[in-house]
Design a protein around this motif. Structure first.
Motif, short mmCIF file in Angstrom:
data_model
loop_
_atom_site.label_atom_id
_atom_site.label_comp_id
_atom_site.label_asym_id
_atom_site.label_seq_id
_atom_site.Cartn_x
_atom_site.Cartn_y
_atom_site.Cartn_z
N ILE A 325 0.83 -1.20 0.00
CA ILE A 325 0.00 0.00 0.00
C ILE A 325 0.86 1.26 0.00
CG2 ILE A 325 -1.89 -1.17 1.20
CD1 ILE A 325 -1.04 0.39 3.73
N GLY A 326 0.24 2.36 -0.43
CA GLY A 326 0.92 3.65 -0.43
C GLY A 326 0.57 4.44 0.81
N THR A 327 0.96 5.71 0.81
CA THR A 327 0.73 6.56 1.99
C THR A 327 -0.75 6.86 2.21
OG1 THR A 327 1.09 8.50 0.56
CG2 THR A 327 2.99 7.66 1.78
N ASN A 328 -1.57 6.69 1.15
CA ASN A 328 -3.01 6.94 1.29
C ASN A 328 -3.78 5.72 1.81
OD1 ASN A 328 -2.75 5.32 -0.95
ND2 ASN A 328 -3.89 6.65 -2.34
N GLY A 329 -3.06 4.65 2.12
CA GLY A 329 -3.72 3.45 2.64
C GLY A 329 -4.31 2.56 1.57
N LEU A 330 -4.21 2.96 0.29
CA LEU A 330 -4.74 2.18 -0.82
C LEU A 330 -3.60 1.44 -1.51
CD1 LEU A 330 -7.23 4.77 -2.37
CD2 LEU A 330 -7.82 2.71 -1.07
N PRO A 331 -3.93 0.37 -2.23
CA PRO A 331 -2.87 -0.37 -2.93
C PRO A 331 -2.17 0.50 -3.96
CG PRO A 331 -5.05 -1.05 -3.69
CD PRO A 331 -5.25 -0.22 -2.47
N LYS A 332 -0.88 0.25 -4.15
CA LYS A 332 -0.14 0.97 -5.18
C LYS A 332 -0.68 0.53 -6.53
CE LYS A 332 3.98 1.08 -2.26
NZ LYS A 332 5.39 0.66 -2.09
N SER A 333 -1.36 1.44 -7.20
CA SER A 333 -2.08 1.08 -8.41
C SER A 333 -1.17 1.03 -9.62
CB SER A 333 -3.22 2.07 -8.68
OG SER A 333 -2.69 3.37 -8.86
N ILE A 334 -1.67 0.39 -10.68
CA ILE A 334 -0.95 0.35 -11.95
C ILE A 334 -1.18 1.66 -12.69
CG2 ILE A 334 -0.89 -2.14 -12.17
CD1 ILE A 334 -3.42 -2.08 -13.72
N GLN A 335 -0.29 1.98 -13.62
CA GLN A 335 -0.31 3.30 -14.23
C GLN A 335 -0.36 3.28 -15.75
OE1 GLN A 335 3.23 5.13 -12.78
NE2 GLN A 335 2.62 5.06 -10.63
N TYR A 336 -0.11 2.16 -16.37
CA TYR A 336 0.06 2.14 -17.81
C TYR A 336 -1.06 1.33 -18.48
CZ TYR A 336 4.70 3.65 -16.37
OH TYR A 336 5.73 4.34 -15.80
N LYS A 337 -1.47 1.80 -19.66
CA LYS A 337 -2.55 1.14 -20.39
C LYS A 337 -2.19 -0.30 -20.75
CE LYS A 337 -5.44 4.48 -20.36
NZ LYS A 337 -6.69 4.34 -19.57
N SER A 338 -0.92 -0.56 -21.02
CA SER A 338 -0.51 -1.92 -21.35
C SER A 338 -0.75 -2.85 -20.16
CB SER A 338 0.98 -1.95 -21.73
OG SER A 338 1.79 -1.41 -20.69
N ASP A 339 -0.58 -2.34 -18.94
CA ASP A 339 -0.84 -3.15 -17.75
C ASP A 339 -2.33 -3.44 -17.59
OD1 ASP A 339 1.80 -3.38 -17.04
OD2 ASP A 339 1.77 -1.67 -15.67
N TYR A 340 -3.17 -2.45 -17.89
CA TYR A 340 -4.60 -2.67 -17.79
C TYR A 340 -5.05 -3.78 -18.73
CZ TYR A 340 -4.53 1.85 -15.42
OH TYR A 340 -4.28 2.88 -14.55
N ARG A 341 -4.44 -3.80 -19.93
CA ARG A 341 -4.80 -4.84 -20.89
C ARG A 341 -4.36 -6.23 -20.40
NH1 ARG A 341 -3.30 -0.48 -24.44
NH2 ARG A 341 -5.07 0.15 -25.72
N LEU A 342 -3.19 -6.29 -19.77
CA LEU A 342 -2.70 -7.57 -19.26
C LEU A 342 -3.51 -8.06 -18.07
CD1 LEU A 342 1.21 -7.28 -19.35
CD2 LEU A 342 -0.27 -8.64 -20.83
N LEU A 343 -4.10 -7.13 -17.32
CA LEU A 343 -4.80 -7.49 -16.09
C LEU A 343 -5.95 -8.46 -16.37
CD1 LEU A 343 -5.13 -7.14 -13.06
CD2 LEU A 343 -6.50 -5.10 -13.49
N SER A 344 -6.67 -8.25 -17.46
CA SER A 344 -7.79 -9.13 -17.80
C SER A 344 -7.30 -10.55 -18.06
CB SER A 344 -8.53 -8.57 -19.03
OG SER A 344 -9.59 -9.43 -19.41
N SER A 345 -6.22 -10.69 -18.83
CA SER A 345 -5.66 -12.02 -19.12
C SER A 345 -5.13 -12.66 -17.84
CB SER A 345 -4.53 -11.90 -20.15
OG SER A 345 -5.00 -11.39 -21.36
N LEU A 346 -4.53 -11.84 -17.00
CA LEU A 346 -3.97 -12.34 -15.74
C LEU A 346 -5.06 -12.92 -14.85
CD1 LEU A 346 -1.22 -12.52 -14.40
CD2 LEU A 346 -1.58 -10.27 -13.41
#
Length: 480
Positions: A325-346
């Motif tokens: 998690i980051g300083t805001n208490g939320l998970p460190k999120s992904i930032q790139y569109k290529s990662d969003y596309r991989l997330l579905s396959s993952l």
């Protein structure tokens, strides 16, 4: 009100007839995630007269400092306050007749929903439906499509293009919360579809045989019946059929409760966007029962997710830094569109791996939970841990293709690499390294670096999400 923070330097092609806006953070406007950085082709989205007005205004007010703000008072150097446009909107709406007692609260965010809905229709809907529900003509539709999609107007990434413009994590959020005519679009498409069923299937379901189909002018092609051609026949058949009154017979009321309903796994029951929104609302202090209703998550499940999230937040690195998690208490999120596309396959591959090899799945996630690097999302292996590394790579390839994984390793001159399983993986080597580091590969576009690849934050984000939703995974107790 993100547009209030726009500067002239944020306009690409300021002096051209085809300008675009680059949305990014600045001292007066923060974005939710780095993935919210985006380019908006306003030359395609605005009507010609609107675009001409925008160009005249910006070109006449730009001045000598391109870093100055577009929407500001002439005597100020800071953007106008958020409440100013809202007050103007309300003043305009006062002139619109309303029904007695109807005084809805109007906000600019409602226009965002309208924009997503209309763009969904233009990019993915039927042209006739677009013209019927909007003021766009065929020339407008063509201009918007080419501006947003480029040359490939019918490619499968249209929803990704839309979510990219809106700055959403994935198309699911745009579709789930902002597209208000999805059912209408689907219904309209189905009404024009030429759906066919075998004659045998029609007979088994309705009792209507081939002879009766032909008598009613059914279109039959190679034993397949066009449902459109038998629509009237099916309607008559259903409306004239007599049904017996249902008999209520309950011998044991306990059978009404599905014994499997509470033991069914929580893993993958809800979408990533719903879980992410639940975590955000919880971080803002919203009551859990209210947040659960907002994202349509069962309250019992929401309680489990939040409790597990609190435990995962306490998982730390060897230097006592929160691993996930980051300083805001939320998970460190992904930032790139290529990662969003991989997330579905993952996600899809993870479900298969968990079903087919639970031991491998739990071993893989446990290892990531315990050893993921705090600064970069990779799992380190010492040179003596080649057996564990081989197993990790074998499992990793079941989650994503080999080309989506990156291994950083000592130079070949220092250690002999005899790992056949590494074939196909991206790799970088350095003389100073003493471990094998493996994670998800991400192209490094920084001009100041020599290595083409870097480690993506997707692995950390994914492991966090499965830890809070897979109840069979053990969460480390304040690991170090």
């Amino acid at each position: 009100m993100g547009s209030l923070g726009l500067r002239y330097i944020d306009i690409e092609g300021l002096n051209s007839s085809s300008p675009s806006l680059v949305v990014r953070s600045n001292p007066y406007r923060d974005l939710k995630t780095a993935g919210s950085n985006r380019r908006i082709p306003i030359y395609a989205l605005l009507q010609p007269d609107e675009l001409a007005l925008f160009i005249r205004y910006t070109q006449s007010t730009v001045g000598l400092n391109p870093r100055s703000f577009i929407f500001t008072l002439s005597s100020e150097k800071t953007p106008i306050d958020d409440h100013v446009p809202l007050q103007l909107l309300r003043r305009i709406l006062q002139d619109i007749p309303k029904k007695p007692g109807n005084k809805p609260e109007q906000t600019f965010h409602a226009f965002r929903h309208t924009a997503v809905t209309n763009l969904s229709l233009v990019l993915c809907g039927d042209t006739e439906l677009v013209k019927a529900l909007t003021d766009y003509n065929e020339e407008d539709i063509k201009r918007i499509k080419y501006g947003v999609l480029g040359e490939h107007l019918n490619a499968q990434d249209r929803w990704y293009a839309l979510s990219g413009i809106m700055g959403h994590l994935s198309p699911q959020r745009s579709f789930e919360y902002y597209n208000h005519i999805a059912v209408l679009m689907a219904t309209y498409a189905l009404s024009g579809a030429n759906i066919k069923l075998p004659v045998v299937a029609i007979n088994n379901v309705t009792g209507i045989n081939r002879k009766r189909l032909k008598e009613n002018d059914a279109i039959i092609d190679h034993n397949d019946v066009s449902l459109t051609s038998v629509r009237k026949l099916l309607f008559r058949s259903l409306s004239q059929r007599k049904y017996e009154a249902p008999r209520l017979c309950i011998k044991n009321t306990t059978l009404l409760v599905d014994s499997q309903s509470r033991t069914e796994t929580l893993f993958m029951r809800y979408g990533m966007n719903s879980i992410w929104f639940l975590l955000q609302q919880n971080a803002l202090g919203i009551a859990l029962n209210q947040a659960a209703i907002m994202v349509n998550i069962d309250l019992h499940d929401a309680d489990i997710i939040i409790n597990r999230a609190r435990k995962v937040a306490n998982v730390t690195s060897s230097h006592d830094n929160p691993r996930f998690i980051g300083t805001n208490g939320l998970p460190k999120s992904i930032q790139y569109k290529s990662d969003y596309r991989l997330l579905s396959s993952l996600q899809s591959s993870a479900q298969k791996l968990r079903d087919n090899s639970l031991d491998d799945w739990q071993w893989f996630i446990a290892l990531c939970q315990e050893h993921l690097s705090y600064s970069k999302a990779f799992v380190p292996f010492s040179i003596k841990e080649k057996k564990a590394l081989r197993r990790f790579i074998k499992i990793a390839k079941q989650l994503l293709p080999a080309k989506n994984w990156l291994v950083a390793h000592p130079a070949a001159s220092q250690v002999h690499l005899n790992l056949a399983d590494m074939k196909g993986l991206r790799s970088i080597s350095k003389d100073s390294m003493g471990t094998f580091n493996i994670g998800i590969a991400l192209i490094d576009n920084r001009s100041s670096v020599n290595d083409k690849w870097q480690f993506s934050p997707l692995l950390r984000f994914f492991v966090y999400m499965v830890l809070i939703t897979d109840e069979e995974l053990v969460i480390l107790d304040n690991a170090s």
